[in-house]
Write an enzyme that holds these catalytic residues in place. Sequence first.
Site, PDB file in Angstrom:
ATOM      1  N   ASP A   7      -1.961  -0.655   6.008  1.00  0.00           N
ATOM      2  CA  ASP A   7      -2.283   0.012   7.274  1.00  0.00           C
ATOM      3  C   ASP A   7      -3.780   0.117   7.539  1.00  0.00           C
ATOM      4  O   ASP A   7      -4.175   0.525   8.621  1.00  0.00           O
ATOM      5  CB  ASP A   7      -1.673   1.429   7.309  1.00  0.00           C
ATOM      6  CG  ASP A   7      -2.408   2.408   6.394  1.00  0.00           C
ATOM      7  OD1 ASP A   7      -2.791   2.003   5.276  1.00  0.00           O
ATOM      8  OD2 ASP A   7      -2.603   3.572   6.798  1.00  0.00           O
ATOM      9  N   ASP A  36       0.854  -1.180   0.000  1.00  0.00           N
ATOM     10  CA  ASP A  36       0.000   0.000   0.000  1.00  0.00           C
ATOM     11  C   ASP A  36       0.902   1.247   0.000  1.00  0.00           C
ATOM     12  O   ASP A  36       2.068   1.173   0.403  1.00  0.00           O
ATOM     13  CB  ASP A  36      -0.876  -0.039   1.265  1.00  0.00           C
ATOM     14  CG  ASP A  36      -1.676   1.227   1.466  1.00  0.00           C
ATOM     15  OD1 ASP A  36      -2.350   1.654   0.509  1.00  0.00           O
ATOM     16  OD2 ASP A  36      -1.625   1.788   2.578  1.00  0.00           O
TER      17      ASP A  36
HETATM   18 MG   LIG Z   1      -3.116   3.155   3.430  1.00  0.00          MG
END
Ligand SMILES: [Mg+2]
Length: 267
Positions: A211, A9
């Site tokens: 995350d 990501d």
């Molecule tokens: Mg992110």
Amino acid sequence: MTELIIFTDLDGTLLDKETYSWESARPALDRCRELGVPVVAVTSKTLEETRDMAAGIGLDERFVFENGGGIWLGADRGVLVLGRPHAELRAAFRRLTGFFPDLRGMTDMTVAEVAAFTGLLPAAAELARRRRFSEPFVIVSGGGVAGPAVAAARAPEIVAAAAEMGLQVVRGGRFYHLMAAGQSKGVAVRRLTVEMIPPGAPAPQTAGLGDSPNDFPLLTAVDFPFLVRLADGGVTPCQLPGVTVATRPGPAGWCEVVLALLARPGS
Ligand SMILES: [Mg+2]
């Protein structure tokens, strides 16, 4: 050494959530380059903003964009489509706003509004609005964007309404994303992994870093899943087995776990 691919990501993971800097991850990125380990972006960003970002950081040319709605296979092969066309999603979003007037789509925001909300420069915000396979949106409350508690309370009925339309809503770092049912970072990562295996070569090992909840399918799709901490030092609640949590947030956590991964026994 078994071949390794690292899928990551961007916002809040490889990039600092506020400054968008990846400097704290630089030692691990340099080590990946020395070892010839591809680092592949898997993001909710658009094709154009990811292409610029990946080139600037020195990531692999290929990447997953718009939460798995599409895969960029490189200049010679172009886009592999996995999601639904944006026009179809916009029509569905307009129907959703009939039920939920407090939703505001990124396409309805001006470039200046997107820039103010994301902290992106206007030129980058303009690239962020070029959606192909997803419509990011926020929940508005009291004249501004709803806080996490209000948004979390409102989200289930919005998710359910989208599901009745054959679509889904996932939560990223800043936006919710309306997109095709079945579309995910995980589906796209499995597909891109196959695309990246040279003819006759064995399957590589894969790592994934994220995350936010929209990264969970990515973490499920890889051999080595990692969560970095949030900017406040907390961590997104995650029930997935085998996930290693970094001790530090964003790119600093990225650096820590990737250096450990590259130094693992047997590598
Ligand atoms: Mg992110």
